[in-house]
Design a protein around this motif. Sequence first.
Motif, PDB file in Angstrom:
ATOM      1  N   ARG A   1      14.278  17.173  55.101  1.00  0.00           N
ATOM      2  CA  ARG A   1      15.071  18.233  54.692  1.00  0.00           C
ATOM      3  C   ARG A   1      15.609  19.229  55.028  1.00  0.00           C
ATOM      4  N   LYS A   2      14.734  20.019  55.780  1.00  0.00           N
ATOM      5  CA  LYS A   2      15.005  21.273  56.366  1.00  0.00           C
ATOM      6  C   LYS A   2      15.158  21.140  57.926  1.00  0.00           C
ATOM      7  N   GLY A   3      15.244  19.895  58.186  1.00  0.00           N
ATOM      8  CA  GLY A   3      15.243  19.869  59.792  1.00  0.00           C
ATOM      9  C   GLY A   3      16.379  20.486  60.504  1.00  0.00           C
ATOM     10  N   VAL A   4      17.515  20.514  59.783  1.00  0.00           N
ATOM     11  CA  VAL A   4      18.647  21.118  60.464  1.00  0.00           C
ATOM     12  C   VAL A   4      19.422  22.049  59.721  1.00  0.00           C
ATOM     13  N   ILE A   5      19.530  23.432  60.197  1.00  0.00           N
ATOM     14  CA  ILE A   5      20.373  24.134  59.541  1.00  0.00           C
ATOM     15  C   ILE A   5      21.424  25.018  60.414  1.00  0.00           C
ATOM     16  N   VAL A   6      22.357  25.801  59.686  1.00  0.00           N
ATOM     17  CA  VAL A   6      23.398  26.361  60.477  1.00  0.00           C
ATOM     18  C   VAL A   6      22.610  27.237  61.710  1.00  0.00           C
ATOM     19  N   GLY A   7      23.238  27.098  62.860  1.00  0.00           N
ATOM     20  CA  GLY A   7      22.591  27.858  64.141  1.00  0.00           C
ATOM     21  C   GLY A   7      21.731  26.829  64.856  1.00  0.00           C
ATOM     22  N   ASP A   8      21.424  25.673  64.390  1.00  0.00           N
ATOM     23  CA  ASP A   8      20.733  24.569  65.223  1.00  0.00           C
ATOM     24  C   ASP A   8      21.687  24.074  66.380  1.00  0.00           C
ATOM     25  N   ARG A   9      20.855  23.856  67.500  1.00  0.00           N
ATOM     26  CA  ARG A   9      21.716  23.216  68.352  1.00  0.00           C
ATOM     27  C   ARG A   9      20.876  21.542  68.406  1.00  0.00           C
ATOM     28  N   VAL A  10      21.839  20.658  68.316  1.00  0.00           N
ATOM     29  CA  VAL A  10      21.555  19.474  68.012  1.00  0.00           C
ATOM     30  C   VAL A  10      22.141  18.314  69.118  1.00  0.00           C
TER      31      VAL A  10
END
Length: 335
Positions: A69-78
Amino acid sequence: MSRSGITHDEHEGYGRPPKRTRPRTKDRPDYSAAATGLVITVDRGRYTVHLDGPDAPLVTATKARQLGRKGVIVGDRVRIVGDTSGAAGTLARIVEALPRETVLRRTADDNDPHERPIVANADQLAIVTALADPPPRMGMIDRILVAGYDARLTPLLVLTKADLASPAVLLAAYAGLDVDAVVVEPDADLSRLRDLLAGHRTVFVGHSGVGKSTLVNALIPDADRATGHVNEVTGRGRHTSTSAIALELPAPGGWVIDTPGVRSFGLSHVTTDSILAAFEDLADLTVDCPRGCQHDSTAPECALDAAVARGDLRPDRLESFRRMEKVWTSPAAWE
């Protein structure tokens, strides 16, 4: 027994299923060749990703379930697969979040054990505070500073609405922390602020109504961030930004991340060691402290007091550090 005299087992045909002909593999898919990009905003399960490369498109994507659920947030590089054309109606999928350099976190209050990540991979924290309308709350500023130190972000104090009140008191209060400060008023020249933001990934944090979105619109003319007003009765601002968004600055470049206004900033995730580590000059001096020293004003034989006595440490620097340390050990005082 059937008419033919042959006995049939009533459970025949319901035995254990045969073993798989294809054994499961422990090898995970290899996404090393997948497109990479920066998550710039999240809205109801949809992630907008700015792909790497010149003239790269903005892509809308979902998130693979295994990322959590919290694995991707704003600022993450993916890493992202699927339709990465960015064409209307297309949907890609985020399959991997690359390791984070930093994470700015808060909790709902000081007793909440659950951390709430705000933004990933920022390197600078701009605490935006109005000098009036609404009036500044030093308790909140201190708590955001502590969270920034814990996340290893370089703090920056941005004081807005200088046409309504003097910045002298706040500037003096934070002088001992050696924090850069910028004072602005409506239609002010923002060149110094632009210089401090250039080349950095800066997250803007502060109360509602202090002027974060107004600043972003001035720095990035096509940002079109909604702005609001302050309630004359409560002195509180109205939430105009409902989600964080990363926006690219014009040349010489950099990014700003505008966040929704906050009215609380819990620090249950912060420790004394993480705050001390942010003050490198003080951390070097504490090697001579007794075991278990808490480095506060009541600590016996604290090496920091000895350093002040020798003239190796400014008294206001130590006082500022101890104020930061006290913030997260004291009851929340953001209102």
